[in-house]
Structure formats: C-alpha cells, structure tokens
Motif scaffolding. Structure first.
Motif, short mmCIF file in Angstrom:
data_model
loop_
_atom_site.label_atom_id
_atom_site.label_comp_id
_atom_site.label_asym_id
_atom_site.label_seq_id
_atom_site.Cartn_x
_atom_site.Cartn_y
_atom_site.Cartn_z
N VAL A 84 47.12 40.31 42.78
CA VAL A 84 47.09 38.95 42.29
C VAL A 84 46.87 38.99 40.79
O VAL A 84 45.98 39.68 40.30
N TYR A 119 49.95 30.08 50.02
CA TYR A 119 49.61 31.23 49.18
C TYR A 119 48.09 31.41 49.17
O TYR A 119 47.33 30.44 49.11
N ASP A 121 44.93 31.75 47.52
CA ASP A 121 44.36 31.50 46.20
C ASP A 121 42.87 31.84 46.25
O ASP A 121 42.10 31.21 46.97
N GLN A 123 40.65 31.22 44.27
CA GLN A 123 39.80 30.16 43.75
C GLN A 123 39.73 28.95 44.69
O GLN A 123 39.03 27.98 44.39
N ARG A 129 41.32 29.39 51.99
CA ARG A 129 41.55 30.84 51.97
C ARG A 129 41.76 31.37 53.38
O ARG A 129 42.61 32.24 53.61
N ASN A 239 50.81 32.35 42.04
CA ASN A 239 50.93 31.22 42.95
C ASN A 239 52.14 30.38 42.56
O ASN A 239 52.18 29.80 41.48
N ASP A 242 51.87 26.95 40.83
CA ASP A 242 51.54 26.81 39.42
C ASP A 242 52.77 26.71 38.53
O ASP A 242 52.65 26.43 37.34
#
Length: 246
Positions: A84, A119, A121, A123, A129, A239, A242
C-alpha cells in the motif's frame, strides 16, 4: 621399606576417604537442617515466583510488536504482491492529472453495479476494514482493489479507466484473465477476472474503450461474474476512490 610405604599410603587414603565422607555427611546434615527451618519453604517459593514473573515480563516485552490476532493480513492477493502506497493521495492525483484526463470507473453507469468487496483502506473504520478482507486458505488478506458485479449476476463490459498502452494481457490460474494498462507517470490500472478480452499487448486505447467482459476467478469464485479493478502508482497499490473526480 616398600611394604611400610604401601601401608602408609593405604592409611593416608583411608583417612582422606573418611574425611571426605564426613564432609558429605555434614553437608547433607546441613541441608536437612536448612529444610527444617520454618522460613525456608516460603523463601524458596518467593524466589521461584520472582524468577517466573521476570521471565514472563521479558517474554512479553520481546513479543510486544507481534500481532495479537490469530489471522494474518497480507497484501496484494489478486495478481499483485505490491504494498500500500504511503504517499498523500492528493499529491498522487496531481501526478495523474498530467495525462490530461480524470480517471473514470471501468464500467458504464457505475450506479447500476454493486461493490462486492471494497479496497482495504488502513485509515478506514474497523468495520470497513473487516469488509475489505478476503480469505485465502487459512489466512485473511487485504483486498487491494474494488470488485464490481451486476446485481443479477450477468456478465458486463469492462472499459479502460484512462487512455494508455496495454502492457500486459495474460491468463492467470488464480486471478483469471487480466489486463494492465499503463497511463504514464508511473500510473497503471489493472483489470482481473475477465473473459472475452479484446485487446493485446502494445495496443493504444482511449478512455472508455471496451477491453473485455467481466468473468470469474479462482480466488473469488463465490462472487461469480465480477470485475476486480486496481490502480497502482510506481508499483504500489493505491485506492481507486482517490483518483475518481466526484
């Protein structure tokens, strides 16, 4: 003279053995006396407990950095072992904007499709998640793309998200047929779980060009017909959300 020396030597050895035996007896007697003391057992217990606690503390300190769960999260399951990316997505967006296009989703009318697996992520919330984990054998892996499918399970057209050059077309035993398109500036898009691929390596495609139809893959066989879509910048997964101008 010789007989006298032998007797003397024998006598000396006997005296040494008696002295040694006496010392052993005294040592054994001393240990028995120590065991008979009222304070000895509690003291021995405290010393043993202190040693055990110290060992446990050291072991815990050494293993502080190890994961606490029983599952292993790996990255890049479907056709990639990349990591990542740690860059700021906004900076990456500026780089891809140099191609003169804004990335679009690889399907027409994205609202008509459902996202089966998002996806992963790092965060995101714990719930998000968890939804982005897939099981591979006995472990769980972070999902490095977005999976689209038709609500009715039908096959559908897969489009190029950006203009570029087709740099890879292959059949993978795990990920199914896959296509990679390079868009310059280190940015590529990846399309997996395909069928009826209509492009070949070296082809120049425009944004929206139909490159294949959604198909099936072994790693996500339960999804049926679907598209696994990835975006990578300088070899690292990013991602796709984004890079879509909303």
């Amino acid at each position: 003279m010789s007989e006298y020396n032998q007797k003397s030597k024998s006598t000396d050895e006997s005296l040494k053995n008696e002295k040694r035996g006496s010392n052993v007896a005294k040592s054994g007697s001393g240990f028995k006396k120590l065991l008979s003391k009222k304070w000895f057992s509690p003291a021995l217990f405290m010393i043993t407990a202190a040693i055990i606690v110290t060992l446990l503390w050291v072991y815990q300190d050494v293993n502080t950095d190890k994961p606490t769960t029983g599952t292993e999260v790996t990255e890049g399951v479907e056709g990639t072992d990349s990591e990542v990316i740690a860059e700021d997505p906004l900076d990456a967006t500026e780089e891809i904007a140099a191609t003169g296009e804004d990335m679009q989703w690889p399907v027409a009318n994205v609202s008509d499709f459902q996202v089966d697996i998002p996806y992963y992520d790092a965060q995101a919330t714990a719930t998000e998640r968890e939804a982005a984990l897939i099981q591979v054998g006995t472990t769980f892996a972070a999902h490095m793309g977005i999976d689209f499918s038709d609500p009715e399970g039908k096959a559908f057209d897969v489009q190029a998200a950006l203009a570029g050059t087709v740099t890879l077309v292959e059949s993978n035993p795990i990920n199914g047929h896959q296509v990679e398109i390079s868009h310059g500036n280190g940015f590529i898009t990846v399309y997996q779980s395909l069928s009826e691929v209509t492009v070949k390596e070296g082809d120049e495609v425009t944004q929206g060009t139909i490159i294949a139809k959604a198909g099936r893959s072994d790693v996500e066989r339960d999804l049926g017909n679907h598209l696994h879509f990835e975006a990578r910048l300088n070899g690292a997964n990013v991602n796709p959300n984004d890079y879509i101008v909303k």
